[in-house]
Design a protein around this motif. Structure first.
Motif, PDB file in Angstrom:
ATOM      1  N   ALA A  29      14.706   9.976  -3.801  1.00  0.00           N
ATOM      2  CA  ALA A  29      13.380  10.216  -3.468  1.00  0.00           C
ATOM      3  C   ALA A  29      12.558   9.538  -4.676  1.00  0.00           C
ATOM      4  CB  ALA A  29      13.109  11.634  -3.216  1.00  0.00           C
ATOM      5  N   THR A  30      12.688   9.832  -5.681  1.00  0.00           N
ATOM      6  CA  THR A  30      11.985   9.280  -7.014  1.00  0.00           C
ATOM      7  C   THR A  30      12.388   7.854  -6.976  1.00  0.00           C
ATOM      8  OG1 THR A  30      12.557  11.628  -8.130  1.00  0.00           O
ATOM      9  CG2 THR A  30      11.812   9.542  -9.315  1.00  0.00           C
ATOM     10  N   VAL A  31      13.442   7.394  -6.855  1.00  0.00           N
ATOM     11  CA  VAL A  31      13.870   5.900  -6.870  1.00  0.00           C
ATOM     12  C   VAL A  31      13.150   5.048  -5.998  1.00  0.00           C
ATOM     13  CG1 VAL A  31      15.506   4.300  -6.574  1.00  0.00           C
ATOM     14  CG2 VAL A  31      15.849   6.299  -8.183  1.00  0.00           C
ATOM     15  N   ILE A  32      13.058   5.566  -4.600  1.00  0.00           N
ATOM     16  CA  ILE A  32      12.362   4.959  -3.552  1.00  0.00           C
ATOM     17  C   ILE A  32      10.852   4.988  -3.880  1.00  0.00           C
ATOM     18  CG2 ILE A  32      11.591   5.197  -1.295  1.00  0.00           C
ATOM     19  CD1 ILE A  32      14.436   6.162  -0.764  1.00  0.00           C
ATOM     20  N   SER A  33      10.367   6.244  -4.295  1.00  0.00           N
ATOM     21  CA  SER A  33       8.861   6.085  -4.716  1.00  0.00           C
ATOM     22  C   SER A  33       8.387   5.083  -5.785  1.00  0.00           C
ATOM     23  CB  SER A  33       8.527   7.478  -5.354  1.00  0.00           C
ATOM     24  OG  SER A  33       7.142   7.410  -5.463  1.00  0.00           O
ATOM     25  N   GLY A  34       9.325   4.998  -6.854  1.00  0.00           N
ATOM     26  CA  GLY A  34       9.113   4.059  -7.750  1.00  0.00           C
ATOM     27  C   GLY A  34       9.054   2.521  -7.198  1.00  0.00           C
ATOM     28  N   VAL A  35      10.233   2.255  -6.652  1.00  0.00           N
ATOM     29  CA  VAL A  35      10.316   0.931  -5.965  1.00  0.00           C
ATOM     30  C   VAL A  35       9.172   0.535  -5.270  1.00  0.00           C
ATOM     31  CG1 VAL A  35      12.057  -0.475  -4.564  1.00  0.00           C
ATOM     32  CG2 VAL A  35      12.845   1.011  -6.119  1.00  0.00           C
ATOM     33  N   VAL A  36       8.731   1.356  -4.439  1.00  0.00           N
ATOM     34  CA  VAL A  36       7.515   1.131  -3.285  1.00  0.00           C
ATOM     35  C   VAL A  36       6.328   0.866  -4.215  1.00  0.00           C
ATOM     36  CG1 VAL A  36       6.208   2.118  -1.634  1.00  0.00           C
ATOM     37  CG2 VAL A  36       8.454   2.438  -1.305  1.00  0.00           C
ATOM     38  N   SER A  37       6.129   1.837  -5.207  1.00  0.00           N
ATOM     39  CA  SER A  37       4.868   1.745  -5.853  1.00  0.00           C
ATOM     40  C   SER A  37       5.001   0.407  -6.833  1.00  0.00           C
ATOM     41  CB  SER A  37       4.896   2.876  -7.096  1.00  0.00           C
ATOM     42  OG  SER A  37       4.812   4.291  -6.270  1.00  0.00           O
ATOM     43  N   TYR A  38       5.814  -0.026  -7.407  1.00  0.00           N
ATOM     44  CA  TYR A  38       6.170  -1.096  -8.261  1.00  0.00           C
ATOM     45  C   TYR A  38       6.135  -2.528  -7.537  1.00  0.00           C
ATOM     46  CZ  TYR A  38       6.237   1.539 -12.659  1.00  0.00           C
ATOM     47  OH  TYR A  38       6.114   2.406 -13.633  1.00  0.00           O
ATOM     48  N   SER A  39       6.803  -2.542  -6.248  1.00  0.00           N
ATOM     49  CA  SER A  39       7.169  -3.680  -5.657  1.00  0.00           C
ATOM     50  C   SER A  39       6.224  -3.900  -4.503  1.00  0.00           C
ATOM     51  CB  SER A  39       8.517  -3.723  -5.416  1.00  0.00           C
ATOM     52  OG  SER A  39       9.432  -3.431  -6.389  1.00  0.00           O
ATOM     53  N   PHE A  40       5.918  -3.073  -3.608  1.00  0.00           N
ATOM     54  CA  PHE A  40       5.229  -3.270  -2.550  1.00  0.00           C
ATOM     55  C   PHE A  40       3.683  -2.858  -2.198  1.00  0.00           C
ATOM     56  CE2 PHE A  40       9.860  -2.465  -1.662  1.00  0.00           C
ATOM     57  CZ  PHE A  40      10.151  -3.607  -0.791  1.00  0.00           C
ATOM     58  N   LEU A  41       3.210  -1.899  -3.324  1.00  0.00           N
ATOM     59  CA  LEU A  41       1.845  -1.680  -3.203  1.00  0.00           C
ATOM     60  C   LEU A  41       0.962  -2.310  -4.102  1.00  0.00           C
ATOM     61  CD1 LEU A  41       2.164   2.475  -3.177  1.00  0.00           C
ATOM     62  CD2 LEU A  41       1.770   0.842  -1.102  1.00  0.00           C
ATOM     63  N   LYS A  42      -0.057  -3.111  -3.282  1.00  0.00           N
ATOM     64  CA  LYS A  42      -0.730  -3.872  -4.157  1.00  0.00           C
ATOM     65  C   LYS A  42      -1.584  -3.286  -4.935  1.00  0.00           C
ATOM     66  CE  LYS A  42      -0.868  -7.734  -0.893  1.00  0.00           C
ATOM     67  NZ  LYS A  42      -1.787  -8.592   0.045  1.00  0.00           N
ATOM     68  N   PRO A  43      -1.966  -3.593  -6.290  1.00  0.00           N
ATOM     69  CA  PRO A  43      -2.698  -2.865  -7.418  1.00  0.00           C
ATOM     70  C   PRO A  43      -4.240  -3.048  -6.858  1.00  0.00           C
ATOM     71  CG  PRO A  43      -2.129  -4.771  -8.124  1.00  0.00           C
ATOM     72  CD  PRO A  43      -1.160  -4.695  -6.928  1.00  0.00           C
ATOM     73  N   VAL A  44      -4.968  -2.075  -6.834  1.00  0.00           N
ATOM     74  CA  VAL A  44      -6.377  -1.930  -6.595  1.00  0.00           C
ATOM     75  C   VAL A  44      -7.315  -1.876  -7.805  1.00  0.00           C
ATOM     76  CG1 VAL A  44      -8.175  -0.707  -5.304  1.00  0.00           C
ATOM     77  CG2 VAL A  44      -5.765  -1.023  -4.119  1.00  0.00           C
ATOM     78  N   TYR A  45      -8.330  -2.476  -7.768  1.00  0.00           N
ATOM     79  CA  TYR A  45      -8.955  -2.418  -9.070  1.00  0.00           C
ATOM     80  C   TYR A  45     -10.463  -2.043  -8.783  1.00  0.00           C
ATOM     81  CZ  TYR A  45      -5.546  -5.513 -11.121  1.00  0.00           C
ATOM     82  OH  TYR A  45      -4.337  -6.000 -11.418  1.00  0.00           O
ATOM     83  N   GLN A  46     -11.115  -1.497  -9.689  1.00  0.00           N
ATOM     84  CA  GLN A  46     -12.378  -1.079  -9.510  1.00  0.00           C
ATOM     85  C   GLN A  46     -13.731  -1.603 -10.190  1.00  0.00           C
ATOM     86  OE1 GLN A  46     -13.280   3.344  -7.996  1.00  0.00           O
ATOM     87  NE2 GLN A  46     -14.318   3.483  -9.961  1.00  0.00           N
ATOM     88  N   ALA A  47     -14.533  -1.818  -9.566  1.00  0.00           N
ATOM     89  CA  ALA A  47     -15.916  -2.442 -10.718  1.00  0.00           C
ATOM     90  C   ALA A  47     -17.063  -1.631 -10.148  1.00  0.00           C
ATOM     91  CB  ALA A  47     -15.875  -3.715 -10.478  1.00  0.00           C
ATOM     92  N   SER A  48     -18.005  -1.296 -11.207  1.00  0.00           N
ATOM     93  CA  SER A  48     -19.073  -0.497 -10.651  1.00  0.00           C
ATOM     94  C   SER A  48     -20.451  -1.059 -11.546  1.00  0.00           C
ATOM     95  CB  SER A  48     -18.783   1.063 -11.054  1.00  0.00           C
ATOM     96  OG  SER A  48     -18.438   1.161 -12.310  1.00  0.00           O
ATOM     97  N   THR A  49     -21.485  -0.836 -10.742  1.00  0.00           N
ATOM     98  CA  THR A  49     -22.734  -1.087 -11.500  1.00  0.00           C
ATOM     99  C   THR A  49     -23.596   0.019 -11.388  1.00  0.00           C
ATOM    100  OG1 THR A  49     -24.493  -2.620 -11.342  1.00  0.00           O
ATOM    101  CG2 THR A  49     -23.386  -2.155  -9.530  1.00  0.00           C
ATOM    102  N   GLN A  50     -24.636   0.078 -12.242  1.00  0.00           N
ATOM    103  CA  GLN A  50     -25.456   1.211 -11.966  1.00  0.00           C
ATOM    104  C   GLN A  50     -27.043   0.763 -11.662  1.00  0.00           C
ATOM    105  OE1 GLN A  50     -24.729   3.484 -15.702  1.00  0.00           O
ATOM    106  NE2 GLN A  50     -23.512   4.975 -14.627  1.00  0.00           N
ATOM    107  N   ILE A  51     -27.724   1.615 -10.910  1.00  0.00           N
ATOM    108  CA  ILE A  51     -29.200   1.337 -10.736  1.00  0.00           C
ATOM    109  C   ILE A  51     -30.092   2.406 -10.927  1.00  0.00           C
ATOM    110  CG2 ILE A  51     -28.760  -0.663  -8.913  1.00  0.00           C
ATOM    111  CD1 ILE A  51     -29.265   1.362  -6.944  1.00  0.00           C
ATOM    112  N   LEU A  52     -31.143   2.268 -11.392  1.00  0.00           N
ATOM    113  CA  LEU A  52     -32.025   3.081 -12.007  1.00  0.00           C
ATOM    114  C   LEU A  52     -33.326   3.194 -10.840  1.00  0.00           C
ATOM    115  CD1 LEU A  52     -32.979   5.363 -14.011  1.00  0.00           C
ATOM    116  CD2 LEU A  52     -34.278   3.475 -15.293  1.00  0.00           C
TER     117      LEU A  52
END
Length: 249
Positions: A29-52
């Protein structure tokens, strides 16, 4: 009816008996989770801006004197809805020529108020860090431009625009966390399977099983019987004190 009790020693005996299965399932289970996380899931990035949301509405002294902080807080709730509305997001999609719809972009945008302040944060998640920065800044610009026509006020200021860092780090997936969760889940599942298999296994394997089943002491056992042709059989005959009963295992 007598109640059956299970001692800690019996529990540990079950775990020791199925230890190899527990280890294999947990590691798998641990190995499968690692393989899926590193090889199949695309990384998601976040950017934020603030308004007043300033207290100066429409730029007039009368508005400044008449508008309180509480009034601005009420306006912020309305702003949060407008920020994610198709009216704003459709223009963002059109101006940036994005390959998505307003609904699709809505799923990438998160608008939050910083405590009880007048600061609103617009966070955008995207597989491309540069595109996340561009979308966040564009939403703030379109909102600042269109809010004047919608509500006849001009009290929105971009406080902190989104910027692209030199080495952007994804916010998800988190492979280490995923593997840790998979390890715990795999361990719990394998232990549950071990006890289930032990519960379903009603076969007699040794003298202790016979004593437990018949609740009588074992008088004697014959482990191996030599045959005339030199071969041996592993059939074992056990006798107990209940009418001279014989149990073959």
């Amino acid at each position: 009816m007598e109640e059956e009790t299970i001692s800690l020693r019996e529990l540990f005996a079950v775990l020791r008996k199925r230890l190899s299965m527990i280890v294999i399932i947990t590691v798998l289970a641990t190995v499968i989770s690692g393989v899926v996380s590193y090889s199949f899931l695309k990384p998601v990035y976040q950017a934020s801006t603030q308004i007043l949301v300033s207290q100066a509405a429409a730029g007039s002294l009368a508005s400044i004197a008449g508008m309180s902080f509480d009034n601005d807080a009420k306006y912020i709730e309305t702003y949060n809805v407008i920020l994610k509305s198709p009216y704003i997001l459709d223009q963002v999609v059109k101006e940036l020529d994005l390959d998505t719809t307003a609904q699709g972009l809505n799923n990438q945008v998160n608008v939050t108020q910083q405590g009880k302040s007048q600061v609103v944060t617009i966070a955008v998640q995207n597989h491309d860090p540069a595109e996340a920065v561009t979308i966040a800044n564009e939403i703030a610009k379109v909102f600042q431009r269109e809010i004047s026509a919608l509500m006849m006020i001009d009290n929105i200021h971009i406080l902190t625009p989104a910027e692209l860092p030199e080495n952007p780090a994804p916010i998800k997936p988190q492979p280490v966390l995923n593997m840790a969760i998979a390890l715990v889940v795999g361990l719990m599942a394998s232990v549950g399977i071990a006890f289930l298999l032990e519960y379903l296994d009603n076969t007699i394997k040794n003298e202790q099983d016979i004593e437990k089943l018949l609740e009588l002491p074992v008088l004697g056992t014959v482990n191996t019987i030599e045959l005339e042709d030199g071969k041996s059989t592993k059939k074992s005959t056990t006798m107990n004190s209940k009418r001279g009963a014989k149990v073959e295992v």
